[in-house]
Design a protein around this motif. Structure first.
Motif: not given
Length: 213
Positions: A142-158
């Motif tokens: 479950d926590l990994r899903s949040l970490e992946l979400l943050m990576h997605i925000f960082a890689i594709w900010p728009d």
């Protein structure tokens, strides 16, 4: 995320990941027939298996961390024990090489600090009698899903991104993180957070001391 987590409370095999991916694809196409599904093919499975391998070692140490702390955090932490338990959490994190700002350590601290065991982190980590590596894996997925979400925000900010979950505790934990300013640079991701709702009563000085280890 469904295929990445698996259904056996352990790292999925290629076969089980394929079954989960197929099941998720069928359900999504049934519920959202006009949706364009990304990564629902062989390349998607390859990506899932790559993420499993990339996170395997890190999850192993975090599993050991949670199992070690279960006796201290299974029951609500009384006011007199809070400081000692927090010190134990930070010391245990250091022994496993886990920084205090990692989500699993922050969740453990929150489980100790919020009175009467009412932190959403308590529900995310799922401490209980007989807690072992399988239960810890379930929490860490479950926590990994949040970490992946943050990576997605960082890689594709728009890009508009949303993580859909029926897990109320996970959603509340995410809201309490108050994470922002996601940046992806040179293959790594950084972010800022202000998790005051998750760690009540902790001064900025104490928080910074924990971050420094």
């Amino acid at each position: 995320m469904f295929a990445l987590e698996g259904d056996a409370k352990e790292h999925p095999t290629a076969e089980s990941a394929q079954r989960s991916l197929d099941e998720a694809t069928r359900k999504l196409r049934s519920a959202l027939p006009k949706a364009i599904l990304i990564a629902a093919d062989a390349n998607g499975l390859k990506g899932i298996l790559g993420l499993i391998e990339d996170t395997r070692d890190g999850i192993g140490s975090k599993q050991d961390f949670l199992v070690r702390l279960n006796p201290a955090l299974q029951a609500p932490v009384g006011k007199r024990r809070v400081q000692a338990v927090c010190d134990e959490i930070v010391a245990t994190a250091n022994s496993f090489g886990l920084p205090a700002r990692s989500l699993v350590v922050l969740a453990a601290l929150s489980a100790a600090l919020v009175p009467n065991g009412k932190s959403p982190a308590k529900g995310v980590l799922k401490f209980k009698s007989g807690y072992g590596s399988r239960e810890a894996y379930n929490a860490l997925a479950d926590l990994r899903s949040l970490e992946l979400l943050m990576h997605i925000f960082a890689i594709w900010p728009d890009q508009p991104v949303m993580l859909c979950t029926a897990d109320k505790d996970l959603a509340l934990f995410w809201a309490g993180l108050r994470a922002s300013k996601f940046v992806h640079r040179a293959g790594s991701m950084t972010f800022e957070m202000d998790p005051a709702p998750l760690v009540p009563g902790i001064s900025r000085e104490q928080w910074l001391a924990w971050l420094k280890g």
